[in-house]
Design an enzyme around this catalytic site. Structure first.
Site, PDB file in Angstrom:
ATOM      1  N   GLY A   9       0.783  -1.241   0.000  1.00 16.26           N
ATOM      2  CA  GLY A   9       0.000   0.000   0.000  1.00 16.26           C
ATOM      3  C   GLY A   9       0.810   1.282   0.000  1.00 16.26           C
ATOM      4  N   SER A  10       2.056   1.234  -0.489  1.00 14.96           N
ATOM      5  CA  SER A  10       2.843   2.485  -0.439  1.00 14.96           C
ATOM      6  C   SER A  10       2.358   3.503  -1.481  1.00 14.96           C
ATOM      7  CB  SER A  10       4.340   2.205  -0.593  1.00 14.96           C
ATOM      8  OG  SER A  10       4.642   1.831  -1.905  1.00 14.96           O
ATOM      9  N   ASN A  11       1.884   3.038  -2.628  1.00 17.31           N
ATOM     10  CA  ASN A  11       1.332   3.996  -3.604  1.00 17.31           C
ATOM     11  C   ASN A  11       0.044   4.616  -3.063  1.00 17.31           C
ATOM     12  OD1 ASN A  11       2.840   4.182  -6.289  1.00 17.31           O
ATOM     13  ND2 ASN A  11       2.888   1.977  -5.873  1.00 17.31           N
ATOM     14  N   MET A  89      -3.555  -7.025  -7.596  1.00 18.04           N
ATOM     15  CA  MET A  89      -2.974  -8.118  -8.362  1.00 18.04           C
ATOM     16  C   MET A  89      -4.032  -9.054  -8.974  1.00 18.04           C
ATOM     17  SD  MET A  89      -0.140  -6.879  -8.081  1.00 18.04           S
ATOM     18  CE  MET A  89       1.376  -7.729  -8.433  1.00 18.04           C
ATOM     19  N   ARG A  90      -5.048  -8.448  -9.556  1.00 15.58           N
ATOM     20  CA  ARG A  90      -6.058  -9.223 -10.280  1.00 15.58           C
ATOM     21  C   ARG A  90      -6.265  -8.566 -11.637  1.00 15.58           C
ATOM     22  NH1 ARG A  90      -8.574 -13.660  -6.990  1.00 15.58           N
ATOM     23  NH2 ARG A  90      -7.732 -13.188  -4.952  1.00 15.58           N
ATOM     24  N   ASN A 109      -3.915   2.537 -13.680  1.00 13.08           N
ATOM     25  CA  ASN A 109      -3.034   1.565 -13.006  1.00 13.08           C
ATOM     26  C   ASN A 109      -1.614   2.122 -12.953  1.00 13.08           C
ATOM     27  OD1 ASN A 109      -2.184  -1.022 -11.952  1.00 13.08           O
ATOM     28  ND2 ASN A 109      -1.355  -1.515 -13.966  1.00 13.08           N
ATOM     29  N   HIS A 111       2.248   0.774 -12.940  1.00 11.30           N
ATOM     30  CA  HIS A 111       2.981  -0.468 -13.242  1.00 11.30           C
ATOM     31  C   HIS A 111       4.486  -0.200 -13.172  1.00 11.30           C
ATOM     32  CE1 HIS A 111       3.633  -4.439 -14.885  1.00 11.30           C
ATOM     33  NE2 HIS A 111       4.540  -3.908 -15.696  1.00 11.30           N
TER      34      HIS A 111
HETATM   35  C1  GAR Z   1       4.025  -1.502  -7.079  1.00  9.50           C
HETATM   36  O1  GAR Z   1       5.375  -1.624  -7.463  1.00  9.50           O
HETATM   37  C2  GAR Z   1       3.114  -1.541  -8.282  1.00  9.50           C
HETATM   38  O2  GAR Z   1       3.642  -0.868  -9.391  1.00  9.50           O
HETATM   39  C3  GAR Z   1       3.036  -3.013  -8.525  1.00  9.50           C
HETATM   40  O3  GAR Z   1       2.876  -3.573  -7.250  1.00  9.50           O
HETATM   41  C4  GAR Z   1       3.577  -2.747  -6.311  1.00  9.50           C
HETATM   42  C5  GAR Z   1       2.626  -2.382  -5.198  1.00  9.50           C
HETATM   43  O4  GAR Z   1       3.320  -1.675  -4.208  1.00  9.50           O
HETATM   44  N1  GAR Z   1       1.953  -3.358  -9.387  1.00  9.50           N
HETATM   45  C6  GAR Z   1       2.037  -4.305 -10.307  1.00  9.50           C
HETATM   46  O5  GAR Z   1       3.026  -4.992 -10.471  1.00  9.50           O
HETATM   47  C7  GAR Z   1       0.777  -4.512 -11.119  1.00  9.50           C
HETATM   48  N2  GAR Z   1       1.096  -5.187 -12.344  1.00  9.50           N
HETATM   49  P1  GAR Z   1       2.546  -0.890  -3.086  1.00  9.50           P
HETATM   50  O6  GAR Z   1       1.525  -1.876  -2.503  1.00  9.50           O
HETATM   51  O7  GAR Z   1       3.582  -0.512  -2.086  1.00  9.50           O
HETATM   52  O8  GAR Z   1       1.874   0.298  -3.722  1.00  9.50           O
END
Ligand code: GAR
Length: 203
Positions: A9-11, A89-90, A109, A111
């Site tokens: 959940g950092s984003n 992740m779905r 999204n 990525h």
């Molecule tokens: C992030 O690096 C995001 O870009 C990636 O999952 C991580 C989630 O980090 N998403 C994907 O790979 C989707 N294809 P977070 O939970 O700290 O935000």
């Protein structure tokens, strides 16, 4: 916006923090997660953001029809005008009444690669193993293709000789936080215009 997240959940946290500024043109209405124990849930609680767990079923990588309907209902009742996938992740599928249909052109999204390279899982490891010298992240509109919708913003960083997948992912993540916040801001300000594969209005 409604944020969908499955992990740390950092984003989501970067957005929640930025949204506290009254001058920021968007706010997080709710978090929806398919992982009850996700770090994103703690983030939601620390910001007093309502969160909902949706039982997405065992079909890894996809959503059950019930889960998808529940997500749509939650997003709509939260009054969301944008849905942000922040480590969700779905894979979203197309179809009448599904999220991509109800929020057409309004799902974004983040990525961790410079698309169209390295779609799918473990994009940072894919980049390192391929041997690219420049890596980064992309914010893009979501369509029914996996990581293939129109690109809104990208940010690039250099790959170092001593990088591991983890060190590279950590540096890319810093870029993600800035990119996701800016993409949401541009969307909320009504600046983004989708023109075929191109997204205009990002300069
Ligand atoms: C992030 O690096 C995001 O870009 C990636 O999952 C991580 C989630 O980090 N998403 C994907 O790979 C989707 N294809 P977070 O939970 O700290 O935000």
């Amino acid at each position: 916006m409604a944020v969908l997240a499955s992990g740390r959940g950092s984003n989501f946290k970067a957005l929640a923090e930025r949204s506290q500024d009254r001058a920021f043109p968007a706010e997080v209405a709710c978090l929806i997660t398919d992982q009850r124990a996700a770090g994103a849930v703690s983030v939601a609680e620390s910001f007093n953001i309502p969160w909902f767990w949706v039982d997405a079923g065992e079909r890894r990588g996809r959503l059950t029809a019930d889960a998808e309907s529940e997500i749509v209902a939650r997003c709509e009742s939260a009054g969301a005008r944008l849905v942000l996938l922040a480590g969700f992740m779905r894979i979203l599928e197309s179809g009448e009444g599904k999220l991509l249909d109800r929020f057409s052109g309004r799902v974004i999204n983040i990525h961790p690669s410079l698309l169209p390279s390295f779609k799918g899982l473990q994009a940072q490891r894919q980049a390192l193993e391929y041997g690219v010298k420049v890596a980064g992240c992309s914010a893009h509109f979501v369509d029914a293709s996996v990581d293939g919708g129109p690109i809104i913003l990208q940010s690039a960083i250099a790959v170092h000789d001593d990088d591991t997948a983890e060190s590279l992912a950590a540096r890319i993540l810093g870029e993600e936080h800035a990119v996701v916040v800016r993409a949401v801001e541009l969307f909320a300000l009504g600046k983004l215009k989708i023109d075929g594969r191109r997204v205009l209005g990002t300069e």
